[in-house]
Design a protein around this motif. Sequence first.
Motif, PDB file in Angstrom:
ATOM      1  N   UNK A 197       0.848  -1.188   0.000  1.00  0.00           N
ATOM      2  CA  UNK A 197       0.000   0.000   0.000  1.00  0.00           C
ATOM      3  C   UNK A 197       0.882   1.236   0.000  1.00  0.00           C
ATOM      4  N   UNK A 198       0.309   2.332  -0.446  1.00  0.00           N
ATOM      5  CA  UNK A 198       1.016   3.614  -0.473  1.00  0.00           C
ATOM      6  C   UNK A 198       0.230   4.634   0.339  1.00  0.00           C
ATOM      7  N   UNK A 199       0.967   5.467   1.064  1.00  0.00           N
ATOM      8  CA  UNK A 199       0.385   6.585   1.801  1.00  0.00           C
ATOM      9  C   UNK A 199       0.855   7.857   1.112  1.00  0.00           C
ATOM     10  N   UNK A 200      -0.089   8.654   0.632  1.00  0.00           N
ATOM     11  CA  UNK A 200       0.243   9.867  -0.102  1.00  0.00           C
ATOM     12  C   UNK A 200      -0.347  11.075   0.614  1.00  0.00           C
ATOM     13  N   UNK A 201       0.493  12.045   0.985  1.00  0.00           N
ATOM     14  CA  UNK A 201      -0.049  13.241   1.630  1.00  0.00           C
ATOM     15  C   UNK A 201      -0.789  14.119   0.615  1.00  0.00           C
ATOM     16  N   UNK A 202      -1.969  14.582   0.995  1.00  0.00           N
ATOM     17  CA  UNK A 202      -2.743  15.503   0.156  1.00  0.00           C
ATOM     18  C   UNK A 202      -2.435  16.930   0.599  1.00  0.00           C
ATOM     19  N   UNK A 203      -2.702  17.880  -0.268  1.00  0.00           N
ATOM     20  CA  UNK A 203      -2.383  19.288   0.021  1.00  0.00           C
ATOM     21  C   UNK A 203      -3.171  19.834   1.210  1.00  0.00           C
ATOM     22  N   UNK A 204      -4.310  19.213   1.523  1.00  0.00           N
ATOM     23  CA  UNK A 204      -5.126  19.699   2.647  1.00  0.00           C
ATOM     24  C   UNK A 204      -4.774  19.025   3.972  1.00  0.00           C
ATOM     25  N   UNK A 205      -3.673  18.232   3.995  1.00  0.00           N
ATOM     26  CA  UNK A 205      -3.240  17.601   5.232  1.00  0.00           C
ATOM     27  C   UNK A 205      -3.703  16.173   5.416  1.00  0.00           C
ATOM     28  N   UNK A 206      -4.639  15.734   4.587  1.00  0.00           N
ATOM     29  CA  UNK A 206      -5.092  14.343   4.676  1.00  0.00           C
ATOM     30  C   UNK A 206      -4.021  13.416   4.127  1.00  0.00           C
ATOM     31  N   UNK A 207      -4.089  12.153   4.510  1.00  0.00           N
ATOM     32  CA  UNK A 207      -3.226  11.114   3.960  1.00  0.00           C
ATOM     33  C   UNK A 207      -4.122  10.158   3.195  1.00  0.00           C
ATOM     34  N   UNK A 208      -3.747   9.861   1.966  1.00  0.00           N
ATOM     35  CA  UNK A 208      -4.544   8.992   1.101  1.00  0.00           C
ATOM     36  C   UNK A 208      -3.885   7.623   1.029  1.00  0.00           C
ATOM     37  N   UNK A 209      -4.666   6.576   1.340  1.00  0.00           N
ATOM     38  CA  UNK A 209      -4.199   5.200   1.283  1.00  0.00           C
ATOM     39  C   UNK A 209      -4.652   4.588  -0.035  1.00  0.00           C
TER      40      UNK A 209
END
Length: 82
Positions: free
Chosen positions: A29-41
């Motif tokens: 799995x990958x964790x990607x930081x979003x510009x609004x502070x969320x982390x996307x799995x």
Amino acid sequence: MATTVTQKGQVTIPKRVRDALGIVPGSKVEFTPASDGRIILTKAGDTSGSAGSSRFAKIRGSADLGMSTDEIMALLRGGPDE
């Protein structure tokens, strides 16, 4: 859906999320930081081309491949045929 972080920094991905993403034991799995502070799995993509086509997947679960030890080692090491 909330989950608890263990002392080792691990979490259990809820079954509904695993099912939705097609995550099974051994999946990456990958964790990607979003510009609004969320982390996307997301489920990590297979970089070898197609699912199950890695040099390890080719022999997984096989006891008799009809190959010599040298041929198997060359396959696992990414020999000239890769």
